[in-house]
Design a protein around this motif. Structure first.
Motif, PDB file in Angstrom:
ATOM      1  N   THR B 221       0.832  -1.202   0.000  1.00 44.34           N
ATOM      2  CA  THR B 221       0.000   0.000   0.000  1.00 44.34           C
ATOM      3  C   THR B 221       0.870   1.256   0.000  1.00 44.34           C
ATOM      4  OG1 THR B 221      -1.625  -1.319   1.174  1.00 44.34           O
ATOM      5  CG2 THR B 221      -1.974   1.062   1.165  1.00 44.34           C
ATOM      6  N   HIS B 231      -4.730   1.860   7.118  1.00 45.08           N
ATOM      7  CA  HIS B 231      -3.930   0.718   6.650  1.00 45.08           C
ATOM      8  C   HIS B 231      -2.629   0.547   7.443  1.00 45.08           C
ATOM      9  CE1 HIS B 231      -6.766   0.879   3.467  1.00 45.08           C
ATOM     10  NE2 HIS B 231      -6.195   1.839   2.790  1.00 45.08           N
ATOM     11  N   TYR B 245      -5.852  -2.465   2.463  1.00 46.10           N
ATOM     12  CA  TYR B 245      -6.275  -1.723   1.263  1.00 46.10           C
ATOM     13  C   TYR B 245      -6.997  -2.669   0.301  1.00 46.10           C
ATOM     14  CZ  TYR B 245      -5.261   0.144  -3.485  1.00 46.10           C
ATOM     15  OH  TYR B 245      -5.335   0.534  -4.796  1.00 46.10           O
ATOM     16  N   HIS B 248      -5.195  -4.230  -2.537  1.00 45.62           N
ATOM     17  CA  HIS B 248      -4.287  -5.349  -2.255  1.00 45.62           C
ATOM     18  C   HIS B 248      -5.013  -6.672  -2.493  1.00 45.62           C
ATOM     19  CE1 HIS B 248      -0.694  -7.121  -0.575  1.00 45.62           C
ATOM     20  NE2 HIS B 248      -1.388  -7.807   0.293  1.00 45.62           N
TER      21      HIS B 248
END
Lengths: 344, 344, 344
Positions: B221, B231, B245, B248
């Motif tokens: 991220t 995050h 995130y 991801h």
């Protein structure tokens, strides 16, 4: 078994010795990408070739702290393998940008030595220079560390304590060739605040925070070929903790400082620095800055700002630096004093 | 303290506003290598320059999702720093490959705004474009997010809800210049299945799974310069968890889908997407796909396939998508609808 | 669901078959930087372009183990997806340096096959070659694995067990074109010990140690596009542990061996290797080496040294290799036998 490097002890340093550190390193776009993965780094000059070109440079140089960490890492086997503590920095200056493809090596001159009163250790002062493949210095700084003696009975050497400047004078700052902030794009850089908007004494809480993982700090520290056992070996300390490389905290704090100092694009000097308390995985790191000074430069559109950068693991908004007795508050990790370049 | 970016609130958006996002980014082979370390990505066109050349391209472009994440990351400080939820995507199209050395920046136009009935937040619709250093658009997509109001008492703006296509029509797909799958090497690509082998309605369980670690999703991220606190800061949420995130999970699922869709080489459109449930470190992510549609293209040997890509954290083989009440099953993480290019 | 690759079973191998493995890979400075982040690698020839040039090469080649892991990773879906155990290596030789920008692919020939007495599995021997984009072999090695049968009732194939050399003979070692250690800089390399300083039978404890994290071994293993579930999926084994890829331990041990073998710059042959016990996250890995042999070479200033490299998770200084019954001690992870090149 005698072929391994046990590191130098206090007795092994003589004032005037020059140590050529091992393992030169070619850095590239790979190191740049990893830096962005390891730290929330967003300063535009180190992120975009086009932004850097618009500022008069040939391309985006590698982050100033990539240069610092790479040079620092080379010194560890010779300077701090048996160090008890990393005591301070002074007279640090970035002298030339580091570009992808450059190869860095490092040399240190022993400039001071002083046995401690307990007779088991002493302070060693070195002036380290990083050089590129053309033997051009890219960085220099003084660091002093407390190093164990091999033998407490060995005699104390003559004491030499170097006189170090408390701050790099503005005239001594080296501005990268061609740097020009006349057409600086504040929108692309991320914030509207220019050099004139920062007042001496102003404090900026950088708001963001990062909780650190073991894998992250080890990846980072290895990337700089820093080999100190205490960062990697969970059996080394009695408490089973791996101490996080102090430079990892420097990079975290500098990256966090984007939020409020997005235009402090380049670090050009390191005046002083203290790793106030140890950092461990699981700590949540925050940062705040204080404006210490401002100075003009000769480069078009470029001003210098002197900043205190503090990293801590306290709650949000806790800007305490020291306790009543003058020592660092226990949540403070880093107290760094540096010069950066900003658009006027 | 006023110099930090607190992010925009609902009141700060006006339909028609164009936001130039900060911090352009030069991407290189470093980002490519990290993408391979972070995700089990094996699509040959993004892995090998030679394979890409045999498909008519100049070299291997960076993964389509590297382009997406980089552009998305730039929008976070302006669009989603105070977002309560990332509600949806539409009309996403990849317009030009991103090559190592390219510099990406992003712009977003506010195309819709609608206060929620509770008066404390509202939905903001933006059309985001990623542009390279020649100002050529590389990617565009619509995203809408629920954003907190600064002040619940501020008046509701006039409601504008854009009409968005439910799916990008095949005619609107942009095929990279020169792409030619006539001499496609199925052995090197890893699977024999071609466009004609996939039937609408077919479901493919991708079999593999990845258990996610904190360090991994934070590295990823950060790599996209996505700065959302949630995050990275374990003290931000009351439960001490760091929310992963959503992008991801998209990249994990897309990479896992290699096993069964090895020849779905390029993503060319994002029709829709929902982050059905949050993902946290320790979750083991699996993926399955459903073939939603197929379409020919004008490029030699190239067909388009529309796929639903579902990521979940349930047991192996659990292909449940929704509960009886029509809501996503609690183990479903992602429901993505996209077009990819395959050899005929 | 039939489109996913379930991997080959014992019945699927025939002596003489040549398998072209999928997913060629272009490697670059990104992979080099990641290698330095993942392993404490400091051999100067793989760290610095300038050091490599001073040794007669065009630039710094990628680490020999990057070549090995990349090639190995390609073979996993075809050779070891259903493997019960990775049994051994032999006749491994590095044939040509791998440079940034090269694209690697791999082929394996089945050279032996032997059903086990229990009838449920068998050993498969393959000779694997890695090739670059000019179809020049960069690496070859024999590996044998125990593979499950699909059906215990299927008949046993004719047994073919290849005769494998126990060690690569010095005459068969391939020295990279141009390699010349005549002007070798021992200071920059990090240690003064030259080929003549190492005695057959000498044992070197490499002193340093690394505690391994889940995120690290998964990043590394993915980087080589190695897809074996057991490394990534915490639900795959009944004990919830992720088995660390044996090659990760090889690279850790080789990097740790810098301390005492800093001048063993290039790996040119893999004589044998055993993954003695499994490695898991949380283990602290140490390494020691034994000098097994020495040989001259035709290249100026270059000698070859044959080394046993042992990785273990025992306490510091525990150099036990085997138990009284001849089996590996339980703390031993790796027993590797290789040839490296050193300055005379």
């Amino acid at each position: 078994m005698t072929k391994t490097n046990a590191g130098r002890f206090f007795e092994d340093y003589r004032v005037g010795d020059v140590i050529r550190h091992a393992v030169p390193r070619t850095v590239s776009g790979g190191e740049r990408a990893l830096y962005h993965a390891l730290y929330p780094a967003r300063h535009a000059l180190h992120s975009s070739d086009d932004f850097a070109r618009a500022c008069g440079l040939a391309a985006s140089p590698l982050d100033d702290l990539i240069a610092f960490h790479t040079v620092f890492g080379k010194t560890v086997p010779d300077v701090s393998l048996n160090a008890v503590a990393n005591l301070g920095y002074a007279e640090g200056r970035w002298l030339e940008p580091v570009w992808p493809g450059d190869t860095l090596r490092a040399e240190s001159e022993v400039i001071g030595i002083k046995q401690n009163s307990n007779g088991t250790s002493g302070n060693v002062y070195v002036r380290t220079r990083g050089l590129n493949q053309r033997d051009v210095p890219v960085l220099e700084y003084v660091r002093w560390v407390m190093v164990r003696k091999r033998d407490a009975a060995s005699p104390a050497p003559d004491e030499v304590v170097p006189r170090l400047d408390r701050v790099v004078l503005p005239d001594a700052l080296v501005i990268p060739d061609g740097l020009d902030f006349s057409d600086y794009d504040f929108t692309l850089a991320g914030e509207p605040h220019r050099w004139g908007d920062y007042q001496v004494g102003e404090v900026i809480d950088h708001v963001d925070a990062v909780t650190v993982e073991e894998a992250e700090h080890m990846l980072a520290t290895r990337l700089w070929q820093n080999t100190a056992k205490v960062h990697f070996d969970a059996t080394f300390r009695e408490d089973g903790k791996r101490l996080i490389y102090g430079g990892h905290v420097i990079s975290l704090a500098r990256a966090l400082s984007f939020n409020g100092l997005a235009n402090a694009q380049l670090i050009v000097a390191l005046n002083a620095g203290a790793h106030a308390n140890p950092c461990f995985a699981g700590d949540t790191v925050r940062a705040w800055s204080e404006v210490l000074d401002r100075a003009p430069t000769n480069a078009p559109g470029v001003g210098a700002v002197r900043l205190r950068l503090v990293a801590h693991k306290g709650p949000p908004g806790d800007l305490t630096l020291k306790r009543e007795d003058g020592r660092y508050a226990p949540h403070v990790l880093l107290d760094l004093d540096y010069w950066a370049l900003m658009p006027l």
